[in-house]
Scaffold this motif. Structure first.
Motif, mmCIF file in Angstrom:
data_model
loop_
_atom_site.group_PDB
_atom_site.id
_atom_site.type_symbol
_atom_site.label_atom_id
_atom_site.label_comp_id
_atom_site.label_asym_id
_atom_site.label_seq_id
_atom_site.Cartn_x
_atom_site.Cartn_y
_atom_site.Cartn_z
ATOM 1 N N ASP A 89 0.833 -1.200 0.000
ATOM 2 C CA ASP A 89 0.000 0.000 0.000
ATOM 3 C C ASP A 89 0.876 1.263 0.000
ATOM 4 O O ASP A 89 0.690 2.169 0.809
ATOM 5 C CB ASP A 89 -0.954 -0.022 1.212
ATOM 6 C CG ASP A 89 -2.248 0.732 0.940
ATOM 7 O OD1 ASP A 89 -2.371 1.312 -0.158
ATOM 8 O OD2 ASP A 89 -3.120 0.742 1.828
ATOM 9 N N GLN A 95 -7.422 -2.775 13.457
ATOM 10 C CA GLN A 95 -7.619 -1.994 12.229
ATOM 11 C C GLN A 95 -8.115 -2.853 11.060
ATOM 12 O O GLN A 95 -8.811 -2.361 10.170
ATOM 13 C CB GLN A 95 -6.320 -1.289 11.848
ATOM 14 C CG GLN A 95 -5.979 -0.137 12.776
ATOM 15 C CD GLN A 95 -4.704 0.552 12.347
ATOM 16 O OE1 GLN A 95 -4.629 1.085 11.246
ATOM 17 N NE2 GLN A 95 -3.700 0.531 13.202
ATOM 18 N N GLU A 125 -11.210 -1.973 8.575
ATOM 19 C CA GLU A 125 -11.099 -1.980 7.106
ATOM 20 C C GLU A 125 -12.117 -2.940 6.496
ATOM 21 O O GLU A 125 -12.701 -2.650 5.451
ATOM 22 C CB GLU A 125 -9.682 -2.389 6.682
ATOM 23 C CG GLU A 125 -8.596 -1.397 7.069
ATOM 24 C CD GLU A 125 -8.534 -0.156 6.186
ATOM 25 O OE1 GLU A 125 -9.224 -0.131 5.145
ATOM 26 O OE2 GLU A 125 -7.811 0.790 6.552
ATOM 27 N N SER A 126 -12.346 -4.080 7.153
ATOM 28 C CA SER A 126 -13.265 -5.062 6.577
ATOM 29 C C SER A 126 -14.725 -4.593 6.677
ATOM 30 O O SER A 126 -15.601 -5.164 6.037
ATOM 31 C CB SER A 126 -13.094 -6.423 7.258
ATOM 32 O OG SER A 126 -13.603 -6.381 8.568
ATOM 33 N N SER A 153 -11.778 3.190 8.433
ATOM 34 C CA SER A 153 -10.407 3.078 8.942
ATOM 35 C C SER A 153 -10.208 4.169 9.983
ATOM 36 O O SER A 153 -11.066 5.043 10.149
ATOM 37 C CB SER A 153 -9.401 3.230 7.809
ATOM 38 O OG SER A 153 -9.669 4.405 7.102
ATOM 39 N N ARG A 197 -8.493 8.559 7.097
ATOM 40 C CA ARG A 197 -8.482 8.318 5.655
ATOM 41 C C ARG A 197 -8.214 9.631 4.930
ATOM 42 O O ARG A 197 -8.696 10.685 5.332
ATOM 43 C CB ARG A 197 -9.828 7.742 5.227
ATOM 44 C CG ARG A 197 -9.879 7.340 3.769
ATOM 45 C CD ARG A 197 -10.843 6.203 3.531
ATOM 46 N NE ARG A 197 -10.339 4.937 4.050
ATOM 47 C CZ ARG A 197 -11.036 3.799 4.042
ATOM 48 N NH1 ARG A 197 -12.257 3.768 3.581
ATOM 49 N NH2 ARG A 197 -10.509 2.675 4.514
ATOM 50 N N ALA A 215 -9.345 -7.859 4.763
ATOM 51 C CA ALA A 215 -8.259 -6.875 4.918
ATOM 52 C C ALA A 215 -7.181 -7.449 5.816
ATOM 53 O O ALA A 215 -7.476 -8.124 6.795
ATOM 54 C CB ALA A 215 -8.801 -5.584 5.526
ATOM 55 N N MET A 252 -3.551 -5.953 7.628
ATOM 56 C CA MET A 252 -2.780 -4.724 7.814
ATOM 57 C C MET A 252 -1.295 -5.010 7.617
ATOM 58 O O MET A 252 -0.795 -6.050 8.026
ATOM 59 C CB MET A 252 -2.984 -4.144 9.218
ATOM 60 C CG MET A 252 -4.420 -3.958 9.628
ATOM 61 S SD MET A 252 -5.399 -2.972 8.469
ATOM 62 C CE MET A 252 -4.564 -1.407 8.528
ATOM 63 N N TYR A 307 -5.214 -7.751 -0.446
ATOM 64 C CA TYR A 307 -6.006 -7.225 0.677
ATOM 65 C C TYR A 307 -5.175 -6.376 1.645
ATOM 66 O O TYR A 307 -5.651 -5.995 2.703
ATOM 67 C CB TYR A 307 -6.631 -8.395 1.460
ATOM 68 C CG TYR A 307 -7.439 -9.326 0.588
ATOM 69 C CD1 TYR A 307 -8.676 -8.931 0.080
ATOM 70 C CD2 TYR A 307 -6.950 -10.579 0.246
ATOM 71 C CE1 TYR A 307 -9.404 -9.783 -0.741
ATOM 72 C CE2 TYR A 307 -7.674 -11.436 -0.574
ATOM 73 C CZ TYR A 307 -8.898 -11.029 -1.067
ATOM 74 O OH TYR A 307 -9.618 -11.859 -1.884
ATOM 75 N N LYS A 336 -3.635 -3.502 3.599
ATOM 76 C CA LYS A 336 -4.006 -2.114 3.907
ATOM 77 C C LYS A 336 -2.922 -1.510 4.794
ATOM 78 O O LYS A 336 -2.317 -2.197 5.613
ATOM 79 C CB LYS A 336 -5.329 -2.062 4.671
ATOM 80 C CG LYS A 336 -6.491 -2.700 3.940
ATOM 81 C CD LYS A 336 -6.995 -1.826 2.822
ATOM 82 C CE LYS A 336 -8.206 -2.469 2.152
ATOM 83 N NZ LYS A 336 -8.528 -1.813 0.892
#
Lengths: 309, 456
Positions: free
Chosen positions: B144, B223, B227-228, B232, B235, B326, B328, B399, B401
Motif C-alpha cells: 500500500d 484496524q 477496514e473489513s 479506517s 483516511r 483486509a 494490515m 487485501y 491495507k
C-alpha cells in the motif's frame, strides 16, 4: 629608582592576589564541584525548561526548535492520561512505601535479634535487590500468566480459580505493587537494619532494668531514636517509587486501559514513542516538581524530628 | 559516482588480474560454460563498491537477513557490516544517524510506524536521486505504497516518489487448527460471522478456546476489522487532500462490536491482556482453534521445540466483513540516509537491489525471513515445508491495507490502543471509546496542521 618601584608594584600585586586567594580559599575549593554541578545539573534543567516551551522537529537532519509558549500547558490540561497516571503513581508510592517500610523495619528488628544464622537472613533478604529489574519483570510476568503461570497453576491444584492478575483493571496495579514490595523491601530492610544495629544497647537495657516492658522500650526508646533513619529511608524509597518504570513496562504496559499507567511510563511513551519532545519535557518537569515537594516534605519532617529530640 | 584516479592503484591491479584470470578460464578446456560464467561474474563483482554498514533490528527474522547478507558478500565480494540493535533502540539510532554530518550507517531499517518521519523530513534519500533510471520490479510488493512519499499530500501514495525499499513483508494471517477443522468438517472461515460460527464449534474453555484477539496492544489487528467494515482510523481523500477520522462512522461501531464479541466470548478469561506472545503460546500449546496474528508467527507452529501442533496448523487470508477482507501491513523498509557521500549511497543501493532480486529473496524466505516479492510467494506456495503459510501470504497481497502513516502516527496509535483497551475492559462502552478516540485523533490532526473534515 624607577625600576625598583616597578618591581615593588609587581610584588605588591602578587601579594594582594595571594592574600585574596588565601582569604577566599573555601570558595575556590568549591569551584570544581560548582562547575560540575552547573554542567551536569543546571544545564540539563535549563534545556528541559527550554524544551517545555518549544516544539522540536527533525528537518533535513537538523533539530529545529520552535517557540510555542504555553501551548504544552494547554495540551497538559486536555490530556486524559495524565490525571490517571498521576493518581496511579501517587497510590503506588503511598502503598508500596508504607508496606515496604513496615516489612523492612519488622525484618530488621527480627534479624537484629536473631541469635543464629543472622548472616544467612541478611544475605537471603538482599537477593531480590540484586536481581536486575528486567529479569524481575520477566519472571513475574511468567508467574502471573493466567493460562500457564505457576501461581494460578498452584491455585488450580488447590481447587481454586486464580485471579486475572494483569488482565483485571482492578488488580493490575496491585499485581505490580506485589512485585515492587518483593523487590524493594530488602532495600528498606538494609537501611533499617543499619539503623537498628547502631542504636545504643545500654539505653534499652537500662529501661528494662527500670521496669519498662517491651512495648514501652520500643515506643519510648527504640522508635524515637530510629526516626531519622526511617525518614531518610522513606525519602529515598519515595523518590525511587515515584520513578517506577521497568516493572510496569514489563508487567502491564500501563494497562488494561489506563488502570496501571504511571507518570514515568507515560513520559517514556510521549517522549520516545510519540516523539513529542516538548510535551515530554513538560511532563518531566512536572514530575521533578512533584518529587521536589516530597523531598521538601521529608526534609521538613527530618528537621522537625531533630528539633523534637 | 566513482572518483577518477590516473595513478595505478591496488584496485586497478586487482581488476587487471581478475580480467586475466577470466580470460584464462574462458579459454581453459574442460570447464563448463556455466562454471566459467559464474566464476567470471564472481570476479567481475569482487569489491565493486564501498563497504556498507546496515542498522538492523534483532528480531525473529534476523537470521534470515543474516543469510541474505552473507549470500550478498559471497556473490559480490562487497563488504557488509551489521549493527544489530534491539527494537527499542532502533528509532533513536536511526534518528541520531541522520542528524550528523555523515551517517555512520549506509542503510537504516525503518519500521512502518516511523518510516514516514524519515521520508517527510528528507532524512533518507529518494532512490531516483541516487540512480535516476531506477525502476522497482513489479513483483516487489509495495505494501500500500509504503515505499513512496508524496510531499504534496504529505502521505504515502502511489504517485509518490520512492524513498525506501521493503525488506520485511510482515502482514497478518488467519491461523486455524487444520486437524480440528477437518475432523469436524468445518470450512475455513472467510468472514467474521463464519469465524464466530466456527468458534462456537470448538470453544470449550479452559482446554480449548475458539478464537483470540490481540488486546495488548490492540491497534494493529483491530484496524483489520475496521477496514473489513469499510472504514479506517483515518483516511485521506487524495483529490481534495482532506483527512477524515473514520471512527465515528456506523461501520466502526459494527466492526468494534464484532471484535469485542469474538475476543470476550471465545477467548481465554484474560482476553484483556493478550499480547502476541500469549496468543502464539495458546495456539502452539494446542489450546486455541483460531487466531488472527502476524504471518511471521507461522514458523513457530512448525518448531517441534515450541509447538505441540506441528503440521496441524493451517493459514489463510484474514476473514472479512461487508467491505471484504483486509490484512494490515506491519512492514520494514530500508532507507538510505541523506547525509552520505555519493559512493556510499551507491553501495547501499547496490545491496538493496541485489537483496530484492528473486533469487536472493527465495534464499531469504527459506532461511526463515518474510520475503517481499509476489513471485517468491507463488513459487514457495508449493514448498513442502513453507507452502502452507507462504500461499496464504501470497493470497493476502490484494487485501493489504496500510496503517496510518503520518508523522503523528505514534500519537494516533496510542489513542486507539488506550481507548480500545478501555472498551475491552468495559471501562468505556464501544460508542464512548470510539467517540473519545475520534475526538482525540481529530485534535491531533488539526494540531498537526492537516486539513481535516469535521467529525460526524
Amino acid at each position: 629608582m624607577m625600576a625598583t618601584s616597578a618591581v615593588d608594584m609587581t610584588r605588591q600585586q602578587r601579594w594582594r592576589l595571594s592574600t585574596f586567594l588565601d582569604a577566599n580559599f573555601q570558595y575556590w575549593a568549591l569551584a570544581p564541584i560548582l562547575i560540575f554541578l552547573a554542567v551536569l545539573t543546571l544545564y540539563p534543567v535549563g534545556q528541559l525548561l527550554r524544551m517545555s516551551v518549544s516544539d522540536m522537529a527533525f528537518v533535513k537532519g537538523k533539530l529545529e526548535w520552535t517557540y510555542v509558549g504555553l501551548d504544552h500547558f494547554q495540551t497538559l490540561r486536555n490530556d486524559p492520561v495524565v490525571p490517571d497516571a498521576l493518581k496511579n503513581t501517587l497510590l503506588f508510592v503511598v502503598v508500596v512505601v508504607c508496606v515496604e517500610a513496615v516489612l523492612g523495619l519488622l525484618l530488621a528488628i527480627l534479624v537484629s535479634r536473631a541469635r543464629r544464622f543472622a548472616w544467612f537472613y541478611r544475605s537471603v533478604y538482599m537477593i531480590p535487590l540484586l536481581i536486575p529489574p528486567i529479569a524481575i519483570g520477566t519472571i513475574w510476568r511468567l508467574m502471573y500468566d493466567y493460562n500457564y503461570g505457576i501461581i494460578n497453576q498452584v491455585l488450580f491444584e488447590l481447587g481454586l480459580t486464580g485471579p486475572l492478575w494483569t488482565a483485571n483493571p482492578d488488580l493490575a496495579l496491585v499485581s505490580v505493587m506485589i512485585v515492587d514490595v518483593w523487590h524493594w523491601t530488602s532495600f528498606l530492610f538494609l537501611i533499617m537494619l543499619a539503623g537498628v544495629e547502631s542504636l545504643p544497647y545500654e539505653l534499652s537495657e537500662a529501661a528494662r532494668v527500670d521496669g519498662a516492658n517491651e512495648v514501652q522500650v520500643y515506643r519510648h526508646i527504640f522508635f524515637p531514636l530510629l526516626r531519622p533513619t526511617i525518614i531518610v529511608a522513606l525519602m529515598l524509597r519515595t523518590i525511587l517509587a515515584f520513578k517506577v518504570f521497568d516493572q510496569i513496562f514489563l508487567l502491564t504496559g500501563g494497562g488494561p486501559g489506563t488502570s496501571s499507567e504511571v507518570i514515568s511510563l507515560y513520559i517514556y511513551k510521549v517522549y520516545f514513542v510519540q516523539t513529542r519532545l516538548g510535551y515530554g519535557a513538560l511532563l518531566a518537569l512536572l514530575t521533578a516538581v512533584i518529587m521536589s515537594v516530597f523531598v521538601v516534605f521529608y526534609q521538613w519532617l527530618n528537621n522537625y524530628v531533630n528539633r523534637q529530640r | 559516482m566513482s572518483r577518477s584516479n590516473p595513478k595505478l592503484t591496488r584496485r586497478h591491479l586487482l581488476k587487471g588480474a581478475a580480467a586475466a584470470t577470466g580470460a584464462l578460464l574462458a579459454s581453459a578446456p574442460g570447464v563448463s560454460f556455466a562454471q566459467k560464467a559464474s566464476t567470471i561474474n564472481f570476479l567481475r563483482h569482487r569489491a565493486q563498491v564501498e563497504p556498507i554498514t546496515i542498522l538492523i533490528n534483532d528480531s525473529p527474522w534476523f537470521p534470515g537477513f543474516e543469510v541474505l547478507v552473507n549470500n550478498y558478500v559471497d556473490a559480490t565480494g562487497n563488504d557488509v557490516n551489521l549493527n544489530v540493535t534491539p527494537f527499542a533502540g532502533m528509532l533513536e539510532k536511526s534518528r541520531n544517524a541522520v542528524q550528523g554530518n555523515e551517517s555512520e550507517f549506509d542503510i537504516l531499517n525503518l519500521n512502518e510506524q516511523w518510516y514516514m518521519q524519515f521520508y517527510a523530513g528528507g532524512l533518507v534519500k529518494p532512490i531516483k536521486e541516487i540512480k535516476p533510471d531506477f525502476e522497482l520490479d513489479p513483483n516487489v510488493i509495495e505494501y500500500d505504497s509504503s515505499t513512496r512519499w508524496d510531499p504534496n499530500v504529505r502521505y504515502s501514495t502511489p504517485d509518490g516518489e520512492i524513498y525506501g525499499l521493503p525488506i520485511n513483508g510482515n502482514i497478518q494471517l488467519f491461523f486455524y487448527r487444520r486437524d480440528l477443522f477437518e475432523a469436524e468438517g468445518v470450512a475455513v472461515p472467510t468472514t467474521w460471522d463464519e469465524v464466530e460460527a466456527a468458534a462456537q464449534v470448538f470453544h470449550d474453555p479452559p482446554q480449548m478456546h475458539g478464537f483470540t484477539i490481540r488486546s495488548k496492544p490492540p491497534n494493529w489487528e483491530y484496524q483489520a476489522y475496521l477496514e473489513s467494515y469499510g472504514t479506517s482510523v483515518i483516511r485521506l481523500d487524495v483529490e481534495t487532500g482532506e483527512w477524515s477520522v473514520g471512527l465515528t462512522a456506523p461501520e466502526a461501531l459494527e466492526a468494534t462490536n464484532v471484535w469485542l464479541n469474538l475476543g470476550r466470548n471465545y477467548g481465554p478469561a484474560n482476553y484483556a491482556d493478550m499480547g502476541q506472545a500469549e496468543n502464539l503460546a495458546l495456539m502452539a500449546s494446542g489450546r486455541l482453534a483460531m487466531a488472527h496474528m502476524v504471518g511471521a508467527a507461522a514458523p513457530n507452529f512448525d518448531n517441534e521445540d515450541q509447538s505441540v501442533v506441528v503440521g496441524n496448523v493451517g493459514a489463510d487470508v484474514v476473514p472479512g466483513g461487508p467491505a471484504g477482507r483486509a490484512t494490515m501491513s506491519g512492514i520494514w523498509v530500508m532507507g538510505i540516509p541523506h547525509n552520505l557521500p555519493e559512493a556510499r549511497q551507491v553501495a547501499a543501493l547496490t545491496f538493496l537491489e541485489w537483496a530484492l532480486s528473486k533469487e536472493a529473496q527465495l534464499d531469504y524466505a527459506l532461511a526463515g525471513a518474510i520475503p517481499v516479492r509476489q513471485d517468491v510467494y507463488e513459487e514457495l506456495a508449493g514448498d513442502e515445508k513453507l507452502g502452507w503459510w507462504m500461499k496464504a501470504m501470497g493470497d493476502s497481497t490484494p487485501y493489504i491495507k496500510a496503517q496510518p502513516r503520518l508523522a503523528e502516527t505514534p500519537q494516533i496509535v496510542e489513542v486507539v490502543d488506550r481507548r480500545m483497551s478501555q472498551a475491552i475492559i468495559d471501562e468505556l462502552s464501544p460508542e464512548e471509546a470510539l467517540q473519545e478516540a475520534a475526538e482525540e485523533i481529530q485534535a491531533i490532526l488539526e494540531g498537526g496542521g492537516y486539513n481535516v473534515t469535521p467529525l460526524e
